[in-house]
Scaffold this motif. Structure first.
Motif, PDB file in Angstrom:
ATOM      1  N   GLU A  47      48.544  40.312  39.248  1.00  0.00           N
ATOM      2  CA  GLU A  47      48.552  39.948  40.573  1.00  0.00           C
ATOM      3  C   GLU A  47      47.330  41.125  41.380  1.00  0.00           C
ATOM      4  O   GLU A  47      46.466  40.212  42.235  1.00  0.00           O
ATOM      5  CB  GLU A  47      50.000  40.648  41.281  1.00  0.00           C
ATOM      6  N   ARG A  48      47.091  42.246  41.344  1.00  0.00           N
ATOM      7  CA  ARG A  48      46.084  43.080  41.454  1.00  0.00           C
ATOM      8  C   ARG A  48      44.691  43.286  40.575  1.00  0.00           C
ATOM      9  O   ARG A  48      44.298  43.833  41.127  1.00  0.00           O
ATOM     10  CB  ARG A  48      46.652  44.339  41.834  1.00  0.00           C
ATOM     11  N   ASP A  49      44.708  42.254  39.644  1.00  0.00           N
ATOM     12  CA  ASP A  49      43.575  42.359  39.032  1.00  0.00           C
ATOM     13  C   ASP A  49      42.707  40.659  39.259  1.00  0.00           C
ATOM     14  O   ASP A  49      42.586  40.104  38.956  1.00  0.00           O
ATOM     15  CB  ASP A  49      43.641  42.388  37.223  1.00  0.00           C
ATOM     16  N   PRO A  50      41.532  40.766  40.061  1.00  0.00           N
ATOM     17  CA  PRO A  50      40.754  39.930  40.118  1.00  0.00           C
ATOM     18  C   PRO A  50      40.386  39.195  39.312  1.00  0.00           C
ATOM     19  O   PRO A  50      39.667  38.460  38.839  1.00  0.00           O
ATOM     20  CB  PRO A  50      39.834  40.001  41.445  1.00  0.00           C
ATOM     21  N   ALA A  51      40.198  40.411  38.154  1.00  0.00           N
ATOM     22  CA  ALA A  51      39.474  39.954  36.654  1.00  0.00           C
ATOM     23  C   ALA A  51      40.187  39.047  35.839  1.00  0.00           C
ATOM     24  O   ALA A  51      39.739  38.360  34.936  1.00  0.00           O
ATOM     25  CB  ALA A  51      38.173  40.699  36.240  1.00  0.00           C
ATOM     26  N   GLY A  52      41.587  38.821  36.270  1.00  0.00           N
ATOM     27  CA  GLY A  52      42.331  38.548  35.022  1.00  0.00           C
ATOM     28  C   GLY A  52      43.067  38.627  33.835  1.00  0.00           C
ATOM     29  O   GLY A  52      42.287  37.721  32.744  1.00  0.00           O
TER      30      GLY A  52
END
Length: 466
Positions: free
Chosen positions: A43-48
């Protein structure tokens, strides 16, 4: 509750850039906690970025099933066997085995992982092994080790786990052995265990099934040592082997002597199991007769009771040959039984587990090492240890195939011990070894919050770049 606390602790440790070792007892839901941690971090990792899970081959199916069950829609890929590829990864989970990770470390090291998880992390307990070295080369901001048995044989193994999750925490292995391990293992300094426990506590979370408030829903477990007499054939074989071997051992020294001692111990344990195992007579039903072995006679009696209750039983032995003898003997009694050992292919292993859990096979005979980890066999109300392993942690792992979340009936554990033999003495040694594990692994997730700023900075600044 305890799973939520475990999740919060892992989330805190990994977001601080520190790793953690979740060392809860087997069957307390470490897999689910880790799946939840991945979802929270995603949820907090824009890079996925994806999570890499390294586990024994026998657990690939279990991980895949649990992810599909608890995180439906999250991509999960097995990186194992022919045709494996890391192309087109889109977050989610990649599952691989320790063997594949070792041979493909360079390829795996080229991926930007969000987190790397070592499941059954006792597989990398030797810091100098090729597997442990390969695992260290895979860069990631978050490392989590999962194990139910962090102090299996000595404290260097604990060092190896924590030096991977939190590099530099315990200093170099040599100085760690000098400062802590010798004092604790030798038992001469009663405060040494407490000092070490204080140091590792913030980085290692261990909850036991017996802890108050943990899994009140698990039914009781009863463990019984069942002494059995040797048959006359076993007793005369036993005495002859002791006599002959001691003559040779007394005249030897060094490494040759150590080899002879190990050979003697193995011979005696095999005689205690069944003469046909020691004499290598093959596995025909006439060789596997129960009247030649005190243990097999007792197993028959236990089995009569279990089958009369329409129950199910797991039988563990460390010798595949003994597993074959037991299965041959049960066939003459027309008891449906299957045998699971290290050579059983993963797909067939999964089918055996399903047949056992469905009640089609009431008895499953397992080789201890092959079946000690990751299998879910909660249909069993009875667990029999046909012979004793040198290591209590391995035995407890095996028992926990049945005694885990999802178990609704009381579990009875029967340990068969031949009276007056080396097995009797092993039983006493095992008690002492279990005490070593309990002394170090004090549980205390609160310990992190009790460190002063300076202590915390001290510990955090030991972190080496991955």
């Amino acid at each position: 509750d305890y799973q939520l606390r475990g999740l919060a602790w892992l989330d805190l440790m990994t977001s601080l850039g520190l790793g953690g070792c979740l060392a809860d007892d087997m069957g307390l839901g470490k897999t689910i906690t880790l799946i939840a941690l991945h979802l929270r971090r995603a949820e907090r990792d824009p890079a996925g970025r994806p999570t890499l899970v390294v586990c024994p081959a026998s657990l690939l199916g279990n991980w895949q099933r649990e992810i599909q069950r608890f995180a439906p829609g999250v991509p999960v890929r097995r990186f194992h066997g022919a045709g494996r590829t890391l192309g087109g990864l889109d977050g989610g989970f990649v599952l691989t085995t320790y063997g594949t990770m070792r041979s493909a470390a360079e390829e795996l090291g080229g991926i930007a992982w969000g987190m790397v998880v070592a499941d059954e992390a006792q597989h990398v307990k030797n810091p100098y092994s090729a597997t442990a070295r390969a695992l260290r080369t895979i860069p990631t901001p978050a490392r989590v080790a999962l194990t139910g048995t962090p102090v299996e044989n000595n404290l260097s193994e604990l060092w190896a786990l924590l030096d991977w999750t939190t590099p530099g925490l315990l200093g170099p292995l040599k100085s760690f052995r000098a400062r802590h391990a010798r004092a604790v293992e030798g038992g001469e300094d009663p405060e040494a265990a407490e000092r070490l426990a204080r140091l590792v506590r913030p980085f290692l979370l261990r909850r036991r099934k017996s802890d108050p408030g943990i899994v009140p829903e698990l039914p009781p477990k009863t463990e019984t040592d069942r002494p059995v007499p040797l048959t006359r054939e076993q007793a005369s074989l036993y005495e002859a082997v002791v006599r002959e071997s001691m003559l040779i051992i007394e005249g030897s020294e060094g490494i040759a002597r150590r080899g002879l001692v190990l050979k003697l111990l193995t011979s005696l344990k095999q005689i205690c199991d069944h003469p046909a195992l020691f004499l290598k007579e093959g596995f025909s039903p006439d060789r596997a007769r129960a009247d030649r072995s005190g243990k097999l006679t007792l197993l028959d009696e236990l089995l009569d009771t279990v089958l009369a209750e329409d129950g199910s039983m797991l039988v563990f032995t460390q010798y595949v040959g003994m597993a074959r003898l037991i299965t041959a003997h049960l066939a003459t009694r027309s008891v449906p039984a299957e045998m699971l050992h290290g050579g059983t292919p993963v797909a067939e292993r999964e089918r055996m587990v399903d047949r056992f859990q469905d009640g089609a096979t009431p008895v499953l005979v397992l080789s201890l090492k092959a079946a000690g980890t990751g299998l879910n066999l909660t249909r069993a109300g009875h667990v029999v240890h046909f012979d004793r392993w040198w290591n209590p942690a391995v035995e407890e792992q095996a028992t926990d195939r049945a005694y885990r979340i999802g178990q609704t009936q009381p579990v009875q554990v029967h340990r068969l011990i031949t009276e007056g033999t080396v097995e009797d003495r092993i039983a006493e040694m095992l008690q002492a070894k279990r005490a070593l594990a309990d002394a170090i692994l004090g549980s205390g997730e609160a310990a992190l919050t009790e460190l002063t700023d300076r202590e915390l900075t001290d510990l955090v600044s030991l972190r080496r770049p991955a």
